[in-house]
Design an enzyme around this catalytic site. Structure first.
Site, PDB file in Angstrom:
ATOM      1  CE  LYS A 160     -10.858  -8.798 -21.907  1.00 38.93           C
ATOM      2  NZ  LYS A 160     -12.172  -8.487 -22.530  1.00 38.93           N
ATOM      3  CG  ASP A 218     -15.049  -9.030 -21.296  1.00 38.33           C
ATOM      4  OD1 ASP A 218     -14.279 -10.017 -21.285  1.00 38.33           O
ATOM      5  OD2 ASP A 218     -14.647  -7.858 -21.318  1.00 38.33           O
ATOM      6  N   GLY A 231       0.829  -1.201   0.000  1.00 38.31           N
ATOM      7  CA  GLY A 231       0.000   0.000   0.000  1.00 38.31           C
ATOM      8  C   GLY A 231       0.859   1.244   0.000  1.00 38.31           C
ATOM      9  CG  HIS A 273       5.761  -5.577  -4.289  1.00 37.25           C
ATOM     10  ND1 HIS A 273       4.466  -5.482  -3.834  1.00 37.25           N
ATOM     11  CD2 HIS A 273       6.378  -4.428  -3.897  1.00 37.25           C
ATOM     12  CE1 HIS A 273       4.297  -4.331  -3.213  1.00 37.25           C
ATOM     13  NE2 HIS A 273       5.447  -3.666  -3.237  1.00 37.25           N
ATOM     14  CB  CYS A 276       5.479  -4.115   0.548  1.00 39.97           C
ATOM     15  SG  CYS A 276       6.426  -2.598   0.316  1.00 39.97           S
ATOM     16  CE1 TYR A 277       0.851   0.927   5.624  1.00 41.54           C
ATOM     17  CE2 TYR A 277      -0.702  -0.901   5.666  1.00 41.54           C
ATOM     18  CZ  TYR A 277      -0.310   0.348   6.119  1.00 41.54           C
ATOM     19  OH  TYR A 277      -1.062   0.998   7.077  1.00 41.54           O
ATOM     20  CD  GLU A 319       2.873  -8.390  -5.239  1.00 43.00           C
ATOM     21  OE1 GLU A 319       2.522  -7.253  -4.879  1.00 43.00           O
ATOM     22  OE2 GLU A 319       3.641  -9.109  -4.558  1.00 43.00           O
TER      23      GLU A 319
END
Length: 509
Positions: free
Chosen positions: A365, A224, A51, A166, A78-79, A168
């Site tokens: 997606k 979609d 964050g 991070h 992190c945060y 991710e």
């Protein structure tokens, strides 16, 4: 289920993607969700996201303190690592030097998070201005970097872990393996979440929610809305009526081609509404892109509600809202920044007669494309490039008029044709043209011209949340420029967009 608490990081959705790629179901909830709600979710583990704030600030976003007493593993990123440190009685302080970008992570303990990585050091992506000044009692350092003496840490007895970097993002090459270690070695989660299981669960959920009511589905011909319609039809059958609205800002000959395709491949009721004049009239004189989106969103709902009144017992409006639409439109799951409104999220009117049904709202997606394959939707729809709900209205920069839409329709058709002929369509995430609100001087046939500029945009991406501009071959760019200038009346200059996302967005508006 893995619970992800969002503290406003733009990377939060990437954590969810990585967890789902490991075939583990997860949900993102705001950091402020109450402890009772968390207990009702029965998570097998919790991930605290990054964050923009610092935990020592007076108004820092903090979760319920009882979250660390759930008895399930927690990973702070992190945060989130700062939150665990603060809650445990440690100290977090401003780092003497902000660390943003690549760093070399030295592993001091190769168990748990770092088990099986086959290395003692690995590149990671840092993005922080804080440091862990002192760990809580019972915690130990798992890894460090040149700028972060405590780059990863753990309280193994309580199964609490923190990482300053991070895992991710793609810039942490072994990040997937680290997250997998947390999921499977620490949380003991099972890799049993698939699109097949999603179809089964969502079919039951839609059926239970809708009951005997009728549903109208906003159908555009894109992946979609097609997947939404197929999924809802699977759940409620003939209670569904699909409506395709020709809003006057579609691609060249789009309405006819889409209707022919849909009627050939789908077996639910489809009704086409010609409403181009209404949309263009509402957009007259409007240049601000947020106003365009909201006008289009409100007009869509107006058309759907008018049509629904002519149908029996219509209660729900189904639409193909995806998770990236939600993330970019509103601070939906936490204190993340609003990027832009999407016509089917931030652009909806506050008061609607119809209730929204959005079965894809938590999907990305690429997950929707897999879902489409599971539902048997033809590949020509599943693999289609994304097309914005507001259509060409947000690719015609400035005022939208019938004349300017016609120029862009012709330009878009050429871009699509050349990209397909070059064999690049399936490699690219999107490729399209943008009509700029700029006129430039040119010379055509020895005469001076003062005409429009068209920009070509082509990007590569996995999920649309981040993207890199495509390195199209020079000869292809040359053909595009030549054809656009020679074949599209009113265009005398072509430029190519070489901006990545971030900092730019894929669409110009």
């Amino acid at each position: 289920m893995i619970l992800i608490l969002d503290f406003g990081s733009q990377y939060t959705q990437l954590i969810a993607r990585r967890v789902r790629e490991a075939r583990v179901y997860c949900e993102i909830h705001p950091y402020s969700v109450g402890i009772e709600k968390i207990r009702q979710l029965h998570p097998e583990g919790v991930i605290l996201s990054g964050g923009p704030a610092s935990v020592y600030e007076n108004d820092a976003p903090l979760p319920a303190r009882d979250v660390t007493e759930l008895g399930v593993p927690i990973l702070g990123v992190c945060y989130g690592m700062g939150v665990l440190t603060l809650f445990g009685g440690g100290e977090v302080a401003r780092a003497p030097r902000r660390e943003y970008g690549p760093a070399d992570l030295v592993l001091d303990d190769t168990r748990d998070l770092f088990a099986g990585l086959g290395t003692d050091s690995t590149p990671v992506w840092m993005s922080h201005g804080d440091k862990m000044a002192r760990l809580p009692d019972g915690w130990q350092v798992l890894a460090h970097s040149a700028n972060s003496p405590i780059a990863a840490c753990a309280d193994r007895d309580r199964r609490l872990f923190g990482v300053q970097f991070h895992p991710e993002v793609v810039h942490t090459p072994l990040g997937k393996e680290m997250l997998a270690n947390f999921l499977f070695r620490v949380c003991r989660a099972k890799a049993d979440w698939t699109m097949e299981s999603f179809v089964d669960q969502e079919t039951v959920r839609i059926r239970e929610r809708v009951g005997a009511a009728g549903v109208v589905c906003a159908l555009s011909g894109g992946v979609d809305s097609a997947v939404t319609a197929a999924l809802v039809h699977r759940a409620v059958g003939d209670q569904l009526t699909c409506i395709f609205v020709d809003n006057g800002v579609l691609r060249l000959d789009e309405a006819r081609r889409v209707m022919e395709f849909l009627r050939e491949h789908f077996h639910f009721r489809i009704k086409m509404i010609p409403a181009g004049a209404r949309f263009l009239q509402r957009l007259q004189g409007v240049e601000d892109p947020e106003r365009k989106r909201r006008i289009i969103g409100a007009t869509f709902i107006e058309v759907f509600e008018e049509e629904a009144r002519a149908l029996p017992d219509i209660t729900y409006l189904a639409q193909g809202t995806l998770y990236p639409d939600v993330i970019e439109s509103v601070s939906f799951k936490g204190p993340s920044a609003t990027i832009k409104s999407h016509h089917n999220v931030g652009g909806l009117p506050e008061r609607m007669r119809l209730k929204l049904l959005e079965p894809l709202r938590e999907l990305f997606k690429d997950e929707v494309r897999v879902l489409g394959e599971v539902l048997g939707i033809p590949g020509s729809i599943v693999g289609r490039h994304p097309f914005p709900g507001p259509g060409l209205a947000i690719r015609v920069l400035g005022e939208v008029t019938a004349e300017r839409v016609a120029i862009l329709q012709a330009a878009e058709a050429i871009v699509d044709e050349e990209i397909r002929a070059a064999g690049l369509y399936d490699r690219l995430w999107q490729a399209f043209a943008v009509l700029l609100p700029v006129r430039t001087v040119g010379v055509m046939g020895d005469a001076r011209t003062y005409d429009n500029v068209v920009a070509i945009r082509a990007v590569e991406s996995v999920d649309g949340m981040t993207a890199d501009w495509a390195r199209l071959p020079a000869d292809l760019l040359g053909r595009l420029s030549s054809r656009l200038i020679n074949e599209v009346h009113g265009v005398n200059r072509v430029v190519y967009d070489i901006s990545s996302k971030p900092p730019a967005t894929i669409e110009w508006e």
